[in-house]
Design a protein around this motif. Structure first.
Motif, PDB file in Angstrom:
ATOM      1  N   LEU A   1       0.826  -1.209   0.000  1.00  0.00           N
ATOM      2  CA  LEU A   1       0.000   0.000   0.000  1.00  0.00           C
ATOM      3  C   LEU A   1       0.861   1.260   0.000  1.00  0.00           C
ATOM      4  N   ARG A   2       1.986   1.195   0.737  1.00  0.00           N
ATOM      5  CA  ARG A   2       2.876   2.368   0.751  1.00  0.00           C
ATOM      6  C   ARG A   2       3.468   2.624  -0.629  1.00  0.00           C
ATOM      7  N   ILE A   3       3.895   1.543  -1.293  1.00  0.00           N
ATOM      8  CA  ILE A   3       4.431   1.699  -2.644  1.00  0.00           C
ATOM      9  C   ILE A   3       3.344   2.169  -3.593  1.00  0.00           C
ATOM     10  N   ALA A   4       2.111   1.685  -3.369  1.00  0.00           N
ATOM     11  CA  ALA A   4       0.999   2.123  -4.222  1.00  0.00           C
ATOM     12  C   ALA A   4       0.816   3.626  -4.136  1.00  0.00           C
ATOM     13  N   ASP A   5       0.937   4.139  -2.921  1.00  0.00           N
ATOM     14  CA  ASP A   5       0.786   5.586  -2.767  1.00  0.00           C
ATOM     15  C   ASP A   5       1.893   6.332  -3.507  1.00  0.00           C
ATOM     16  N   GLY A   6       3.120   5.779  -3.433  1.00  0.00           N
ATOM     17  CA  GLY A   6       4.206   6.423  -4.167  1.00  0.00           C
ATOM     18  C   GLY A   6       4.018   6.337  -5.671  1.00  0.00           C
ATOM     19  N   LEU A   7       3.514   5.207  -6.164  1.00  0.00           N
ATOM     20  CA  LEU A   7       3.274   5.077  -7.602  1.00  0.00           C
ATOM     21  C   LEU A   7       2.194   6.035  -8.083  1.00  0.00           C
ATOM     22  N   ARG A   8       1.185   6.238  -7.267  1.00  0.00           N
ATOM     23  CA  ARG A   8       0.114   7.162  -7.666  1.00  0.00           C
ATOM     24  C   ARG A   8       0.645   8.585  -7.827  1.00  0.00           C
ATOM     25  N   ARG A   9       1.650   8.914  -7.036  1.00  0.00           N
ATOM     26  CA  ARG A   9       2.192  10.276  -7.114  1.00  0.00           C
ATOM     27  C   ARG A   9       3.303  10.409  -8.146  1.00  0.00           C
ATOM     28  N   SER A  10       3.688   9.292  -8.776  1.00  0.00           N
ATOM     29  CA  SER A  10       4.795   9.379  -9.726  1.00  0.00           C
ATOM     30  C   SER A  10       4.430   8.742 -11.056  1.00  0.00           C
ATOM     31  N   ALA A  11       4.697   7.430 -11.180  1.00  0.00           N
ATOM     32  CA  ALA A  11       4.528   6.773 -12.478  1.00  0.00           C
ATOM     33  C   ALA A  11       3.076   6.783 -12.939  1.00  0.00           C
ATOM     34  N   ARG A  12       2.129   6.589 -12.034  1.00  0.00           N
ATOM     35  CA  ARG A  12       0.734   6.554 -12.464  1.00  0.00           C
ATOM     36  C   ARG A  12       0.270   7.912 -12.968  1.00  0.00           C
ATOM     37  N   GLU A  13       0.690   8.982 -12.294  1.00  0.00           N
ATOM     38  CA  GLU A  13       0.312  10.323 -12.769  1.00  0.00           C
ATOM     39  C   GLU A  13       0.866  10.588 -14.163  1.00  0.00           C
ATOM     40  N   HIS A  14       2.095  10.137 -14.399  1.00  0.00           N
ATOM     41  CA  HIS A  14       2.663  10.311 -15.737  1.00  0.00           C
ATOM     42  C   HIS A  14       1.896   9.478 -16.758  1.00  0.00           C
ATOM     43  N   ALA A  15       1.466   8.264 -16.384  1.00  0.00           N
ATOM     44  CA  ALA A  15       0.694   7.440 -17.305  1.00  0.00           C
ATOM     45  C   ALA A  15      -0.648   8.089 -17.615  1.00  0.00           C
TER      46      ALA A  15
END
Length: 731
Positions: free
Chosen positions: A572-586
């Motif tokens: 879940l912690r990594i998910a939060d980081g992905l949402r603020r980085s790679a997912r936003e770029h996607a």
């Protein structure tokens, strides 16, 4: 000489033996009514001194200590009735040898001691028959000593391993967190990075060529691939299952169709899902690298199947890099680990002006490495030592001449029948753990057959006397029925059956006069008391063992729940980081593509790749110290660039077995090693192929480690292949 200095605990036992010898020499003549012979005092003192020295160093040099004790006892044959320190020292040094050395070494040492003492008995004037009887009785004592020492060695090993596991149990949760990070890093590379790379390459090509049709296709591809990246990222941070664990060749066909492949060949029939999934990963990684580093190259993909193998080849003829700084630098390394873990091989390197990736995978599971049968496992070996004890006591007592009783070996046929009955009566002890009920039934059948032979006049030995000498065999088997039969089958009939048969045998003895049936009934009731007590003791031990197993299982499940919870929180912690980085770029890639801004698509896709690359490089760097468990060997193999694969379904194992397997794997797994871990219903096997060869010191350490845990280890001739086996049954 500091290493030879004795601790107080080493002095206590030899001191007690010497004191007992000092008291025994003058008191024995007084107790037995014989005269005190002062001429034996120097010899007794010499034996006591040698026994003291042997016992003093029985832990650090058990072989030398046993040799000295045997020599002192053998040379003092004329003092056998007064020099008790020598025989006691032989038994205690033999026990120390068994506890501190491997099974083969200790069995050889005990057998040599028995043979030497038997030869000494013959040298001091004993007849051949008496020497043979003494050898059998000594073998019985040696077998009992060996069995008790082996049990003590196993208990020491299990306690040490269990303590090590408990001490490291707090590291299971951090280890589970690190494993989850590593898994997510691999999946992010295999899925999201692949699609973002394709977006960057297609968008860059469309921008350079300024072709409207190509631009339209790049925009459509960016929309679709960008949405897939968003879905992949959402799935990866929520689900625990990896991508494409089960797929078919159609998915590989669809993957190849998404790329400008000049030639595609596949002649494969139906493959196992795990193999097809790995083929998919190989093709995807190779095509992704082709897009990154050889844009516009003519690419050939070949998938061919053979007898038990499938070959995957991706070859290009060279091209220009589509864009720099896109790769994370770990794709092929991780792929090679997966391929080798499946039992295959992967080569990647230049081929002419281009690049070639070639993998070969097995389509059938290899058979498990050779493992010994249950009969060779730890507990059963000790049971065989009990067989030696029973044979030695019974046949040894028969061989020893007696002036009071008639010789049972006077006639050859009755003598051979007697020895055969004694042997058959002892053999069921070898199966007292594996099949306690049938083993007891076999022993009782021999007693009844013995009774029939006596009634027919075929044997001259009183069956009642023999039963009293050998009925501890039935006691051991009754205990085994209580201790090792399933809980839903109590086995109370076992002591009652032995009491009935024993009463009949005793009632038929020569010492019984009058009504033999009544005597047999009374004797059966008397026998039932110790037999039922022994059976109850076995049931209590079985109950305690079952409760301990339940407690260990609950403790292990609690540890696993904590580890799974920690891994879920990390996900879940990594998910939060992905949402603020790679997912936003996607998401930005999709929005820019839908708006037709192809240049913005390329910028956002590249930014997403950079975010993923930082994550890939950062996640595995903080792996904790490995816990002493079999599961940690996968991380250990990854750190040492080795391959590891499993045969059978992995499952939690008893803590001692986990610790010993991990310790052995930690010293065997070197850079580039190939490891196979085999789970079976009754234990764990491991096969390690490594370079450099295993050294002699390491072999000695492994043998001690496996032997103490009841396992075994074998090596090939050049010492590059090591196999060991640890039994879970018969504990």
């Amino acid at each position: 000489m500091g290493q030879w200095a004795s601790a107080w605990r080493d002095v206590r036992v030899p001191a007690v033996v010497v004191v007992a010898q000092v008291l025994w020499w003058p008191l024995r003549p007084w107790w037995f009514g014989v005269a005190l012979d002062a001429r034996s005092l120097p010899g007794v003192c010499a034996v006591a001194v040698v026994a003291f020295g042997a016992l003093l160093y029985r832990r650090r040099a058990p072989e030398l200590a046993l040799l000295c004790a045997v020599l002192a006892t053998a040379l003092s044959g004329g003092l056998a009735t007064v020099a008790v320190a020598g025989p006691v020292a032989v038994v205690l040094t033999s026990y120390a040898l068994v506890v501190h050395r491997t099974a083969v070494v200790s069995a050889g040492g005990v057998a040599t001691a028995v043979f030497g003492l038997a030869v000494a008995a013959a040298f001091h004037g004993a007849s051949l028959r008496a020497a043979a009887g003494a050898a059998l009785l000594l073998s019985a004592v040696g077998g009992a000593t060996w069995a008790v020492g082996r049990l003590r060695r196993r208990i020491h090993s299990d306690r040490d391993a269990a303590a090590a596991f408990r001490a490291a149990s707090d590291g299971l949760a951090p280890f589970a967190v690190a494993e989850e990070r590593r898994r997510l890093a691999t999946e992010l590379h295999d899925v999201a990075a692949h699609r973002l790379t394709a977006i960057v390459v297609s968008a860059g090509a469309a921008l350079r060529l300024a072709n409207p049709a190509l631009r339209e296709g790049a925009v459509e591809h960016a929309v679709n691939a960008g949405r897939q990246v968003v879905e992949d990222l959402d799935r990866l941070v929520v689900l625990a299952e990896p991508d494409h664990d089960e797929t078919d060749i159609v998915a590989v066909d669809a993957l190849v169709a998404q790329h400008p492949v000049a030639r595609y060949e596949h002649t494969t029939a139906a493959l196992p899902p795990a193999v097809t999934a790995l083929v998919y990963r190989i093709v995807r990684e190779a095509l992704t690298n082709m897009m990154r580093y050889a844009e516009g190259a003519a690419t050939t993909v070949r998938i061919t199947a053979g007898d038990g193998w499938v070959s995957v080849e991706v070859l290009d003829d060279g091209g220009a890099p589509a864009a720099g700084d896109l790769g994370a630098g770990r794709g092929l390394a991780g792929l090679r680990t997966r391929v080798e873990a499946a039992g295959g091989s992967l080569q990647a390197g230049p081929a002419g002006s281009g690049w070639r990736v070639h993998a070969r995978l097995p389509t059938r599971s290899d058979p498990a490495p050779g493992t010994p049968t249950l009969a060779a496992a730890g507990g059963a070996i000790r049971d065989r030592a009990l067989v030696v004890l029973a044979l030695g006591l019974s046949t040894g007592a028969v061989l020893m001449p007696s002036a009071d009783d008639p010789d049972p070996l006077a006639a050859p046929v009755p003598a051979m029948l007697l020895v055969a009955l004694l042997t058959l009566h002892a053999l069921p002890l070898a199966w007292r753990r594996l099949a306690p009920g049938p083993a007891l039934g076999a022993a009782l059948s021999i007693l009844l057959a013995w009774l029939g032979c006596t009634a027919a006049g075929w044997t001259r030995r009183d069956p009642a006397e023999t039963f009293l000498w050998c009925w501890w065999v039935e006691l051991a088997l009754v205990y085994a029925v209580g201790a090792y039969r399933p809980a839903n089958r109590s086995g109370l009939g076992a002591p009652l059956a032995v009491a009935a048969v024993g009463g009949a045998v005793l009632g038929a003895g020569t010492g019984v006069t009058g009504n033999r049936v009544a005597a047999a009934a009374v004797l059966a009731v008397l026998l039932a008391v110790p037999l039922i007590t022994t059976w109850v003791a076995g049931r209590l031990v079985a109950t305690r063992r079952s409760r301990q197993a339940v407690a260990e299982t609950r403790e292990r499940e609690a540890l696993l729940r904590r580890a799974e919870g920690a891994a879920r929180n990390e996900r879940l912690r990594i998910a939060d980081g992905l949402r603020r980085s790679a997912r936003e770029h996607a998401v930005s890639v999709v929005a820019a593509a839908e708006a037709g801004r192809l240049d913005e698509v390329a910028v956002q896709a590249r930014a997403g790749l950079h975010a993923l690359r930082e994550l890939l490089h950062g996640l595995p760097a903080d792996s904790p110290d490995l816990p002493p468990a079999v599961a940690a060997l996968a991380d250990l193999a990854a750190r040492r660039r080795s391959s590891l694969r499993y045969i059978g379904a992995p499952r939690p194992l008893p803590a001692p077995l986990e610790v010993v397997a991990h310790r052995a794997g930690a010293v065997l797994i070197t850079d580039g090693a190939a490891v196979v871990v085999t789970y079976t219903d009754d234990g764990l096997g491991m096969e390690v192929r490594r370079r450099p060869p295993v050294g002699r010191d390491l072999v000695r350490s492994l043998r001690h480690m496996m032997d103490a845990a009841g396992g075994s280890v074998t090596l090939d001739t050049d010492r590059t292949m090591v196999r060991f086996w640890l039994p879970e049954a018969l504990r």
